[in-house]
Write a protein that holds these residues in place. Structure first.
Motif, mmCIF file in Angstrom:
data_model
loop_
_atom_site.group_PDB
_atom_site.id
_atom_site.type_symbol
_atom_site.label_atom_id
_atom_site.label_comp_id
_atom_site.label_asym_id
_atom_site.label_seq_id
_atom_site.Cartn_x
_atom_site.Cartn_y
_atom_site.Cartn_z
ATOM 1 N N ASP A 31 102.572 -15.540 -34.036
ATOM 2 C CA ASP A 31 102.023 -16.900 -34.005
ATOM 3 C C ASP A 31 100.779 -17.083 -34.872
ATOM 4 N N ARG A 32 100.504 -16.117 -35.773
ATOM 5 C CA ARG A 32 99.313 -16.221 -36.622
ATOM 6 C C ARG A 32 99.671 -15.914 -38.073
ATOM 7 N N ASP A 33 98.975 -16.576 -38.995
ATOM 8 C CA ASP A 33 99.048 -16.138 -40.379
ATOM 9 C C ASP A 33 98.007 -15.054 -40.588
ATOM 10 N N VAL A 34 97.926 -14.490 -41.795
ATOM 11 C CA VAL A 34 97.053 -13.349 -42.012
ATOM 12 C C VAL A 34 95.584 -13.717 -41.814
ATOM 13 N N ALA A 35 95.218 -14.944 -42.186
ATOM 14 C CA ALA A 35 93.822 -15.359 -42.030
ATOM 15 C C ALA A 35 93.436 -15.433 -40.554
ATOM 16 N N ALA A 36 94.332 -15.994 -39.734
ATOM 17 C CA ALA A 36 94.047 -16.096 -38.304
ATOM 18 C C ALA A 36 94.018 -14.723 -37.649
ATOM 19 N N ALA A 37 94.946 -13.826 -38.055
ATOM 20 C CA ALA A 37 94.970 -12.476 -37.485
ATOM 21 C C ALA A 37 93.703 -11.716 -37.853
ATOM 22 N N ALA A 38 93.262 -11.837 -39.103
ATOM 23 C CA ALA A 38 92.036 -11.166 -39.533
ATOM 24 C C ALA A 38 90.821 -11.707 -38.792
ATOM 25 N N LYS A 39 90.791 -13.011 -38.598
ATOM 26 C CA LYS A 39 89.668 -13.633 -37.882
ATOM 27 C C LYS A 39 89.601 -13.134 -36.442
ATOM 28 N N ASP A 40 90.764 -13.096 -35.756
ATOM 29 C CA ASP A 40 90.798 -12.638 -34.368
ATOM 30 C C ASP A 40 90.402 -11.169 -34.243
ATOM 31 N N ALA A 41 90.684 -10.381 -35.289
ATOM 32 C CA ALA A 41 90.330 -8.959 -35.269
ATOM 33 C C ALA A 41 88.921 -8.717 -35.804
ATOM 34 N N ASP A 42 88.289 -9.786 -36.287
ATOM 35 C CA ASP A 42 86.956 -9.680 -36.900
ATOM 36 C C ASP A 42 86.983 -8.727 -38.087
ATOM 37 N N VAL A 43 88.025 -8.876 -38.919
ATOM 38 C CA VAL A 43 88.218 -8.042 -40.102
ATOM 39 C C VAL A 43 88.244 -8.948 -41.324
ATOM 40 N N ASP A 44 87.706 -8.473 -42.426
ATOM 41 C CA ASP A 44 87.785 -9.210 -43.673
ATOM 42 C C ASP A 44 89.246 -9.445 -44.035
ATOM 43 N N PRO A 60 102.235 -11.608 -47.078
ATOM 44 C CA PRO A 60 102.690 -12.569 -46.070
ATOM 45 C C PRO A 60 102.484 -14.028 -46.450
ATOM 46 N N GLY A 61 101.598 -14.287 -47.419
ATOM 47 C CA GLY A 61 101.317 -15.673 -47.769
ATOM 48 C C GLY A 61 100.737 -16.423 -46.587
ATOM 49 N N ASP A 62 101.268 -17.629 -46.339
ATOM 50 C CA ASP A 62 100.777 -18.438 -45.212
ATOM 51 C C ASP A 62 101.708 -18.367 -44.005
ATOM 52 N N ARG A 63 102.676 -17.453 -44.029
ATOM 53 C CA ARG A 63 103.632 -17.376 -42.927
ATOM 54 C C ARG A 63 102.974 -16.867 -41.651
ATOM 55 N N GLN A 64 103.500 -17.286 -40.534
ATOM 56 C CA GLN A 64 103.056 -16.754 -39.247
ATOM 57 C C GLN A 64 103.823 -15.451 -39.009
ATOM 58 N N ALA A 65 103.233 -14.360 -39.472
ATOM 59 C CA ALA A 65 103.918 -13.067 -39.459
ATOM 60 C C ALA A 65 103.206 -12.035 -38.595
ATOM 61 N N PHE A 66 102.189 -12.463 -37.832
ATOM 62 C CA PHE A 66 101.365 -11.511 -37.092
ATOM 63 C C PHE A 66 101.257 -11.909 -35.621
ATOM 64 N N GLY A 67 101.189 -10.866 -34.771
ATOM 65 C CA GLY A 67 101.047 -11.074 -33.338
ATOM 66 C C GLY A 67 99.865 -10.311 -32.787
ATOM 67 N N ASP A 68 99.795 -10.233 -31.457
ATOM 68 C CA ASP A 68 98.658 -9.577 -30.789
ATOM 69 C C ASP A 68 98.542 -8.104 -31.193
ATOM 70 N N ALA A 69 99.672 -7.410 -31.294
ATOM 71 C CA ALA A 69 99.623 -5.985 -31.633
ATOM 72 C C ALA A 69 99.073 -5.763 -33.046
ATOM 73 N N ASP A 70 99.404 -6.674 -33.967
ATOM 74 C CA ASP A 70 98.867 -6.563 -35.326
ATOM 75 C C ASP A 70 97.360 -6.777 -35.329
ATOM 76 N N VAL A 71 96.901 -7.747 -34.545
ATOM 77 C CA VAL A 71 95.455 -8.004 -34.425
ATOM 78 C C VAL A 71 94.750 -6.762 -33.876
ATOM 79 N N ALA A 72 95.350 -6.151 -32.849
ATOM 80 C CA ALA A 72 94.753 -4.944 -32.262
ATOM 81 C C ALA A 72 94.708 -3.808 -33.291
ATOM 82 N N ALA A 73 95.743 -3.690 -34.129
ATOM 83 C CA ALA A 73 95.757 -2.640 -35.155
ATOM 84 C C ALA A 73 94.664 -2.881 -36.188
ATOM 85 N N PHE A 74 94.496 -4.119 -36.622
ATOM 86 C CA PHE A 74 93.421 -4.446 -37.565
ATOM 87 C C PHE A 74 92.054 -4.106 -36.968
ATOM 88 N N ALA A 75 91.896 -4.424 -35.684
ATOM 89 C CA ALA A 75 90.618 -4.144 -35.024
ATOM 90 C C ALA A 75 90.349 -2.642 -34.942
#
Length: 340
Positions: A31-44, A60-75
């Motif tokens: 449910d997130r694009d890369v910008a939203a996933a990075a923001k939620d993980a507090d990652v550049d 990924p472009g602007d696609r919603q290709a990321f979920g909670d597990a991806d955010v946790a991995a970025f973090a």
């Protein structure tokens, strides 16, 4: 009156099954694009993009290709970098190794399971391949995930032990002296032109499976398989030579697998990202390519190290690309040692 096309009525059900299958595998909603996933993980966001590409996934472009597990991995990546445990460069290198390994494993698993799906559909055990895939995703995938983590831990332990065994200086340079074995199928190109896709796939799988068994049981380590070839290493030239002769006599003796030829070379190799590089790797491959069927050829370094268990005979010099004129040495096991 024309009869209505039945395809549209089937598509929604099929599309729904696909969505359910993806949900079972990912176990979350994207449910997130890369910008939203990075923001939620507090990652550049640029680091998130670089990490995603290093893992082997397309931009990924602007696609919603990321979920909670991806955010946790970025973090987790950010935590490792900011705590000075790992540099960003190291993280990206590890991500690249993980991506390459997991991509190959996933392709291998799916190709193997497709055969199972086909059998289930043919015998009437399932109505469709997607139905079989749903069952496997629901009941088999979670169990295999646990096995996957345990196997990774075991291989990580073995790799750490190997690194410790070669000493601090060599570990720092990632170099060590090894005997490299390159085993390939004789006349594979001409044979592959005579086989259909299914038979060719079966041949390659039998060769890789039996070859890996002989190498592992014999005390070697498979580095990679290349369809019609297997690359392996050992720290002991005697062990490498025994494995080579076993490959020729056991795997190559099966009717389903063509004759095998093996090249061995000993020297300093560099280990990087699960692969090995250096002159011995190239020389072993060259020796294999000039060997006759059912023959093992070695370089001088290996011949000097293998001792009285084996009989050696130098062949006339011949040009090997990158090495000039080389006298390959053929190896056989002496009769007195064959029962050991």
């Amino acid at each position: 009156m024309t009869r209505p096309d039945p395809t549209p009525s089937r598509e929604p059900a099929r599309g729904e099954l696909r969505s359910q299958l993806l949900g079972l595998l990912l176990r979350e909603q994207l449910d997130r694009d890369v910008a939203a996933a990075a923001k939620d993980a507090d990652v550049d966001v640029e680091l998130a993009r670089r990490l995603w590409r290093a893992l082997g996934f397309p931009e990924p472009g602007d696609r919603q290709a990321f979920g909670d597990a991806d955010v946790a991995a970025f973090a987790q990546v950010k935590a490792a970098v900011t705590s000075d445990l790992l540099t960003e460069d190291t993280v990206l290198r590890l991500a690249r190794a993980l991506g390459v390994t997991m991509a190959r494993l996933a392709d291998w698993e799916v190709a193997t399971l497709v055969d199972e799906m086909e059998r289930d559909v043919e015998v009437g055990r399932a109505d469709s391949r997607l139905g079989v895939a749903m069952t496997l995703a629901e009941h088999v995938a979670p169990r295999f995930e646990e096995v996957l983590v345990q196997v990774w831990r075991r291989h990580l332990t073995a790799a750490a032990a190997r690194m410790e065994a070669i000493g601090a200086k060599d570990a720092e340079l990632r170099t060590t002296t090894m005997t490299v074995g390159f085993a390939d199928l004789s006349r594979f190109t001409s044979l592959s032109n005579q086989l259909d896709d299914a038979a060719l796939g079966s041949l390659v799988e039998k060769f890789e499976e039996r070859g890996a068994d002989v190498i592992t049981v014999g005390g070697g380590r498979v580095i990679k398989t290349l369809g019609d070839a297997v690359l392996y290493v050992t720290v002991d030239p005697v062990v490498a030579t025994r494995i080579a002769l076993d490959l020729v006599s056991s795997v190559g003796a099966h009717d389903e697998v063509p004759a095998i030829r093996v090249g061995l070379a000993t020297g300093s190799v560099v280990s990087r990202l699960g692969d090995v590089f250096g002159p011995p790797v190239n020389l072993a491959a060259r020796l294999s390519h000039v060997a006759r069927a059912h023959r093992v050829l070695v370089d001088e370094e290996t011949a000097r190290a293998i001792g009285p268990e084996f009989a050696t005979r130098a062949l006339p010099p011949r040009p090997l690309r990158g090495f000039g004129n080389v006298s390959p040495i053929t190896v056989t096991q002496r009769r007195a040692f064959r029962s050991r």
